[in-house]
Design a protein around this motif. Structure first.
Motif, PDB file in Angstrom:
ATOM      1  N   LEU A  29      11.549  25.476  69.530  1.00 53.40           N
ATOM      2  CA  LEU A  29      10.175  25.917  69.295  1.00 53.40           C
ATOM      3  C   LEU A  29       9.222  24.792  69.684  1.00 53.40           C
ATOM      4  CD1 LEU A  29       8.342  28.123  68.138  1.00 53.40           C
ATOM      5  CD2 LEU A  29       8.755  27.186  65.883  1.00 53.40           C
ATOM      6  N   LEU A  30       8.347  25.059  70.643  1.00 52.06           N
ATOM      7  CA  LEU A  30       7.425  24.052  71.164  1.00 52.06           C
ATOM      8  C   LEU A  30       6.023  24.638  71.223  1.00 52.06           C
ATOM      9  CD1 LEU A  30       6.965  21.275  72.613  1.00 52.06           C
ATOM     10  CD2 LEU A  30       7.341  22.519  74.737  1.00 52.06           C
ATOM     11  N   ILE A  31       5.061  23.866  70.728  1.00 52.56           N
ATOM     12  CA  ILE A  31       3.661  24.278  70.762  1.00 52.56           C
ATOM     13  C   ILE A  31       2.935  23.346  71.711  1.00 52.56           C
ATOM     14  CG2 ILE A  31       1.561  24.617  69.399  1.00 52.56           C
ATOM     15  CD1 ILE A  31       3.483  24.833  66.944  1.00 52.56           C
ATOM     16  N   SER A  32       2.141  23.922  72.588  1.00 49.06           N
ATOM     17  CA  SER A  32       1.381  23.139  73.558  1.00 49.06           C
ATOM     18  C   SER A  32       0.016  23.806  73.727  1.00 49.06           C
ATOM     19  CB  SER A  32       2.138  23.099  74.892  1.00 49.06           C
ATOM     20  OG  SER A  32       1.472  22.258  75.813  1.00 49.06           O
ATOM     21  N   ASN A  33      -0.744  23.328  74.707  1.00 47.98           N
ATOM     22  CA  ASN A  33      -2.020  23.977  74.954  1.00 47.98           C
ATOM     23  C   ASN A  33      -2.383  23.930  76.432  1.00 47.98           C
ATOM     24  OD1 ASN A  33      -2.658  21.048  74.166  1.00 47.98           O
ATOM     25  ND2 ASN A  33      -4.555  21.725  75.144  1.00 47.98           N
ATOM     26  N   ASP A  37      -6.319  27.666  75.550  1.00 45.37           N
ATOM     27  CA  ASP A  37      -5.505  28.324  74.526  1.00 45.37           C
ATOM     28  C   ASP A  37      -4.396  27.437  73.978  1.00 45.37           C
ATOM     29  OD1 ASP A  37      -6.851  30.794  74.789  1.00 45.37           O
ATOM     30  OD2 ASP A  37      -5.596  31.351  76.483  1.00 45.37           O
ATOM     31  N   LEU A  38      -3.967  27.779  72.774  1.00 47.11           N
ATOM     32  CA  LEU A  38      -2.755  27.223  72.189  1.00 47.11           C
ATOM     33  C   LEU A  38      -1.615  28.133  72.621  1.00 47.11           C
ATOM     34  CD1 LEU A  38      -2.001  24.969  70.124  1.00 47.11           C
ATOM     35  CD2 LEU A  38      -2.010  26.745  68.388  1.00 47.11           C
ATOM     36  N   VAL A  39      -0.529  27.556  73.151  1.00 49.86           N
ATOM     37  CA  VAL A  39       0.573  28.361  73.664  1.00 49.86           C
ATOM     38  C   VAL A  39       1.885  27.932  73.022  1.00 49.86           C
ATOM     39  CG1 VAL A  39      -0.528  28.915  75.869  1.00 49.86           C
ATOM     40  CG2 VAL A  39       0.860  26.850  75.671  1.00 49.86           C
ATOM     41  N   VAL A  40       2.859  28.848  73.051  1.00 52.15           N
ATOM     42  CA  VAL A  40       4.157  28.588  72.434  1.00 52.15           C
ATOM     43  C   VAL A  40       5.274  28.852  73.436  1.00 52.15           C
ATOM     44  CG1 VAL A  40       4.405  30.904  71.464  1.00 52.15           C
ATOM     45  CG2 VAL A  40       5.605  29.023  70.400  1.00 52.15           C
ATOM     46  N   TYR A  41       6.337  28.051  73.298  1.00 53.28           N
ATOM     47  CA  TYR A  41       7.576  28.219  74.052  1.00 53.28           C
ATOM     48  C   TYR A  41       8.700  28.244  73.029  1.00 53.28           C
ATOM     49  CZ  TYR A  41       4.730  26.526  77.938  1.00 53.28           C
ATOM     50  OH  TYR A  41       3.744  26.379  78.886  1.00 53.28           O
ATOM     51  N   LEU A  42       9.668  29.126  73.215  1.00 48.38           N
ATOM     52  CA  LEU A  42      10.832  29.142  72.326  1.00 48.38           C
ATOM     53  C   LEU A  42      11.998  29.827  73.009  1.00 48.38           C
ATOM     54  CD1 LEU A  42      11.380  32.191  70.946  1.00 48.38           C
ATOM     55  CD2 LEU A  42       9.383  31.556  69.647  1.00 48.38           C
ATOM     56  N   LYS A  43      13.162  29.654  72.404  1.00 50.39           N
ATOM     57  CA  LYS A  43      14.386  30.264  72.910  1.00 50.39           C
ATOM     58  C   LYS A  43      15.139  30.863  71.733  1.00 50.39           C
ATOM     59  CE  LYS A  43      18.381  29.260  75.789  1.00 50.39           C
ATOM     60  NZ  LYS A  43      18.195  30.284  76.775  1.00 50.39           N
ATOM     61  N   ASP A 176      16.012  34.084  60.685  1.00 48.64           N
ATOM     62  CA  ASP A 176      15.183  33.457  59.667  1.00 48.64           C
ATOM     63  C   ASP A 176      13.914  32.940  60.344  1.00 48.64           C
ATOM     64  OD1 ASP A 176      17.045  33.877  57.640  1.00 48.64           O
ATOM     65  OD2 ASP A 176      18.065  31.973  58.040  1.00 48.64           O
ATOM     66  N   TRP A 177      12.918  32.639  59.537  1.00 48.26           N
ATOM     67  CA  TRP A 177      11.693  32.055  60.080  1.00 48.26           C
ATOM     68  C   TRP A 177      11.975  30.636  60.551  1.00 48.26           C
ATOM     69  CZ3 TRP A 177       7.365  34.599  61.157  1.00 48.26           C
ATOM     70  CH2 TRP A 177       7.073  35.781  60.474  1.00 48.26           C
ATOM     71  N   ALA A 178      11.503  30.299  61.733  1.00 49.66           N
ATOM     72  CA  ALA A 178      11.496  28.916  62.216  1.00 49.66           C
ATOM     73  C   ALA A 178      10.061  28.425  62.052  1.00 49.66           C
ATOM     74  CB  ALA A 178      11.920  28.849  63.674  1.00 49.66           C
ATOM     75  N   ARG A 179       9.911  27.158  61.727  1.00 43.70           N
ATOM     76  CA  ARG A 179       8.565  26.628  61.453  1.00 43.70           C
ATOM     77  C   ARG A 179       8.364  25.319  62.189  1.00 43.70           C
ATOM     78  NH1 ARG A 179       5.269  26.205  55.882  1.00 43.70           N
ATOM     79  NH2 ARG A 179       4.064  24.371  56.402  1.00 43.70           N
ATOM     80  N   GLN A 180       7.205  25.187  62.819  1.00 44.73           N
ATOM     81  CA  GLN A 180       6.831  23.954  63.514  1.00 44.73           C
ATOM     82  C   GLN A 180       5.427  23.569  63.068  1.00 44.73           C
ATOM     83  OE1 GLN A 180       8.775  22.207  65.823  1.00 44.73           O
ATOM     84  NE2 GLN A 180       7.190  20.683  65.593  1.00 44.73           N
ATOM     85  N   THR A 181       5.290  22.375  62.492  1.00 41.68           N
ATOM     86  CA  THR A 181       3.981  21.915  62.040  1.00 41.68           C
ATOM     87  C   THR A 181       3.344  21.016  63.098  1.00 41.68           C
ATOM     88  OG1 THR A 181       4.954  20.037  60.896  1.00 41.68           O
ATOM     89  CG2 THR A 181       4.637  22.024  59.618  1.00 41.68           C
TER      90      THR A 181
END
Length: 184
Positions: A29-33, A37-43, A176-181
């Motif tokens: 889970l990766l958050i970038s911009n 916009d704020l964008v997300v990448y995940l697998k 399950d929920w994955a969380r990235q702060t």
């Protein structure tokens, strides 16, 4: 001690799929911009079972839904949900043309075609640069987090085939929920 070992061995033989099956999960889970916009990448990992693959190869469309929630942390109060999105990826196999089609719910993203099942599965299991929110709604220095989870949409088979394909209910999943702060 011997009874314990015997019990473990017996469970492995009685319930082999449950003992050795890896649970599906959200990973990387990766958050970038972007400038706007704020964008997300995940697998998604372990999201295809053998029975699922058999059903897809039989021509049954399969849809994964990824649920994304962006929240701002607030001390001494409930966190504030800034945005919520559902992104769907659907795979369908054309038995006649021997081509896999992957359809996306993301705006402006065109369907893709694959000859190889492995390539189609990789694309199904990834989100690349999905827009979460405009940067204008975020406040500098504030703490935020992204929650993400995936689920397999309920499969609807034509002409009451769900009675024939009773195994379809056996490959339902929800991670399950994955969380990235992060701090903006």
């Amino acid at each position: 001690m011997n009874r314990c070992k015997l019990l473990i061995v017996a469970c492995c033989f009685l319930f082999p799929a449950q003992v050795f099956a890896a649970e599906p999960k959200v990973a990387d889970l990766l958050i970038s911009n972007t400038p706007e916009d704020l964008v997300v990448y995940l697998k998604l990992e372990n999201c295809f079972t053998e029975k699922m693959e058999e059903a897809i190869l039989a021509g049954i469309p399969t849809t994964f839904t990824v649920i994304l929630e962006l929240c701002r942390e607030r001390r001494f109060w409930f966190d504030k949900k800034m945005s919520a999105h559902e992104v769907r990826h659907t795979i369908k196999y054309d038995n006649i043309k021997k081509i896999f089609y992957v359809l996306f719910s993301e705006e402006g993203k065109e369907p893709e075609q694959f000859k190889e099942f492995s390539e189609a599965k990789d694309v199904m299991a990834e989100l690349n640069g999905v827009s979460l929110a405009p940067l204008t709604v975020l406040t500098r220095g504030e703490h935020y987090y992204l929650r993400a989870k995936a689920k397999l949409d309920e499969v609807r088979l034509p002409l009451h085939l769900e009675y024939v394909f009773f195994f379809v209910s056996l490959w339902d999943f929800e991670t399950d929920w994955a969380r990235q702060t992060f701090v903006y």
